[in-house]
Scaffold this motif. Structure first.
Motif, mmCIF file in Angstrom:
data_model
loop_
_atom_site.group_PDB
_atom_site.id
_atom_site.type_symbol
_atom_site.label_atom_id
_atom_site.label_comp_id
_atom_site.label_asym_id
_atom_site.label_seq_id
_atom_site.Cartn_x
_atom_site.Cartn_y
_atom_site.Cartn_z
ATOM 1 N N THR A 60 2.083 -5.742 9.705
ATOM 2 C CA THR A 60 0.985 -4.669 9.050
ATOM 3 C C THR A 60 0.812 -4.969 7.377
ATOM 4 N N LEU A 111 -8.689 -10.108 -0.410
ATOM 5 C CA LEU A 111 -9.944 -10.423 -0.062
ATOM 6 C C LEU A 111 -10.917 -9.332 -0.746
ATOM 7 N N ARG A 112 -10.499 -8.200 -0.776
ATOM 8 C CA ARG A 112 -11.493 -7.169 -1.416
ATOM 9 C C ARG A 112 -11.643 -7.473 -3.001
ATOM 10 N N GLY A 114 2.764 -11.702 3.332
ATOM 11 C CA GLY A 114 1.271 -11.652 2.693
ATOM 12 C C GLY A 114 0.982 -12.531 1.465
ATOM 13 N N ARG A 138 -0.844 -7.869 6.297
ATOM 14 C CA ARG A 138 -2.218 -7.787 6.859
ATOM 15 C C ARG A 138 -2.902 -7.077 5.805
ATOM 16 N N TYR A 139 -2.560 -6.080 5.372
ATOM 17 C CA TYR A 139 -2.957 -5.186 4.439
ATOM 18 C C TYR A 139 -2.947 -5.930 2.921
ATOM 19 N N THR A 140 -2.104 -6.667 2.659
ATOM 20 C CA THR A 140 -1.981 -7.288 1.398
ATOM 21 C C THR A 140 -2.897 -8.494 1.393
ATOM 22 N N LEU A 141 -3.260 -9.140 2.639
ATOM 23 C CA LEU A 141 -4.343 -10.065 2.590
ATOM 24 C C LEU A 141 -5.706 -9.374 2.419
ATOM 25 N N LEU A 142 -5.877 -8.436 3.121
ATOM 26 C CA LEU A 142 -7.120 -7.740 2.777
ATOM 27 C C LEU A 142 -7.342 -7.172 1.405
ATOM 28 N N GLU A 143 -6.301 -6.810 0.800
ATOM 29 C CA GLU A 143 -6.257 -6.416 -0.577
ATOM 30 C C GLU A 143 -6.794 -7.692 -1.498
#
Length: 257
Positions: A9, A19-20, A106, A12-17
């Motif tokens: 989890t 991307l953002r 991540g 995943r949020y590390t990768l989303l950060e």
């Protein structure tokens, strides 16, 4: 597994950060800028213009990938520390090792983006097999830099000192081979100061990874890369990532939250 799902989890949020924050677009922009600069400098070369272009492009892409990845990791961790998000995460009922593992997963997955992108770009200028070896070696180098950046960001908790420490680590690890040649060369002399300097450099060579053996430009120019060289890179990557992750984990567990 109690540690795997929280780690995934966090990864995943590390990768989303990433991307953002438009980091993948920065990798693409760096590739375009490096290709344009190499193409311009190729016109200035009198001989072997293709080799000059490939060498300059490989060097520029290597430095750009390390700089962008380390900067993102350190600034991201510094922002978490400033917002108290790190303390909140470490206070949750999950092993602290899960947080570290998630961050490493991540950042490791994120490092694959420039390695693949830049490897495909280099395949336009060199043999595909050698470009693949170069890209895999670059991935190992980025994993080591990511682990050291994570350690510095977690320990220092300030972006500027962490960036300075990571830059010093990378430059020194890249220059160790040349420094050893200079220290033990015939022109080095035999004074006490010079012998002490040579001994200090040898000690550093035992402690630091030999990043000068990673992503070598000569592989692309003269097709000298082989699987034995890649195995050496993989062994160094595994050893130093595990060592740096262990140091970061000790720092996490010593905190009182």
């Amino acid at each position: 597994m109690p540690m795997l799902w929280p780690a995934l989890t966090i990864a995943r949020y590390t990768l989303l950060e990433a991307l953002r924050s438009r980091l993948p677009w920065l990798f693409v922009l760096a590739a375009c800028a490096a290709a344009g600069l190499a193409g311009f400098l190729q016109q200035l070369a009198l001989t072997e213009s293709g080799a000059v272009q490939a060498a300059l492009l490989a060097a520029a892409l290597r430095l750009a990938s390390v700089f962008l990845l380390a900067t993102f990791i350190i600034t991201s961790m510094a922002r978490e520390a400033a917002d108290r998000a790190l303390e909140l995460l470490l206070a949750l009922p999950m092993p602290r090792a899960a947080y570290l593992l998630g961050k490493l997963l991540g950042y490791g997955a994120l490092a694959a983006a420039p390695a693949v992108l830049f490897g495909l770009l280099m395949a336009l200028f060199a043999a595909p097999a050698q470009s693949a070896l170069w890209a895999l070696s670059l991935l190992g180098e980025l994993w080591i830099v990511a682990a050291f950046s994570l350690l510095c960001a977690a320990s220092l908790q300030q972006a500027l000192p962490a960036l300075a420490a990571t830059s010093a680590f990378y430059v020194l690890a890249r220059m160790l081979g040349s420094l050893q040649l200079l220290a033990h060369g015939p022109q080095a002399g035999d004074s006490l100061v010079q012998r002490a300097t040579a001994g200090a450099i040898d000690v550093l060579a035992l402690l630091l990874p030999r990043l000068d053996a990673f992503a070598r430009t000569e592989w692309l120019l003269y097709a000298t890369g082989d699987w034995q060289a890649l195995a050496n890179v993989a062994a160094q990557t595994a050893i130093y990532v595990a060592l740096l992750a262990s140091c970061a984990l000790c720092d996490f567990y010593r905190r009182n939250i």
